[in-house]
Design a protein around this motif. Sequence first.
Motif, PDB file in Angstrom:
ATOM      1  N   THR A 112     -15.187 -60.999  39.259  1.00  0.00           N
ATOM      2  CA  THR A 112     -15.883 -59.671  39.853  1.00  0.00           C
ATOM      3  C   THR A 112     -16.191 -60.303  41.062  1.00  0.00           C
ATOM      4  O   THR A 112     -16.710 -62.055  41.252  1.00  0.00           O
ATOM      5  CB  THR A 112     -17.845 -59.250  38.354  1.00  0.00           C
ATOM      6  N   GLU A 113     -16.751 -59.567  41.877  1.00  0.00           N
ATOM      7  CA  GLU A 113     -17.210 -59.504  43.350  1.00  0.00           C
ATOM      8  C   GLU A 113     -18.196 -60.433  43.366  1.00  0.00           C
ATOM      9  O   GLU A 113     -18.237 -61.439  43.823  1.00  0.00           O
ATOM     10  CB  GLU A 113     -17.403 -58.781  44.061  1.00  0.00           C
ATOM     11  N   HIS A 129     -10.500 -63.986  46.723  1.00  0.00           N
ATOM     12  CA  HIS A 129     -10.687 -63.156  45.481  1.00  0.00           C
ATOM     13  C   HIS A 129      -9.476 -62.581  44.820  1.00  0.00           C
ATOM     14  O   HIS A 129      -9.246 -62.073  43.753  1.00  0.00           O
ATOM     15  CB  HIS A 129     -11.711 -61.712  45.569  1.00  0.00           C
TER      16      HIS A 129
END
Length: 123
Positions: free
Chosen positions: A58-59, A51
Amino acid sequence: MKTECTAACLEANGKRYACTVSLAMDLIGGKWKAVVLYHLQDGAKRFGELHAHLVFATEAVLSRQLKELERDGLVSRTQYGTKPPLKTEYALTELGRTAIPVLQAVTAWGNALALDGGCFQAD
């Protein structure tokens, strides 16, 4: 020298493809899959490490892309421990490693575009 698709129509993993390019793009296409594979070529990484490289993803999107890459056999997921917080690592599989030359070519092309000012025009 142009390389032709080796099949006019094929089926793989329960899906039909118009040609082998369609098959390959289904596996690595999308905004983040190739980038994830690129960052895994040097070794296994945890979700947070990935990440950090994909700050605009986005996660939830990264999680979905990793699940798809795992489902398609390009990435393996190894979970360590049984109690939270669990340590989970993602790594390229043997199939995933076969994409490295493609990723290197795309990286070289992207670098050339960036060195050229990052601008390009469609004809």
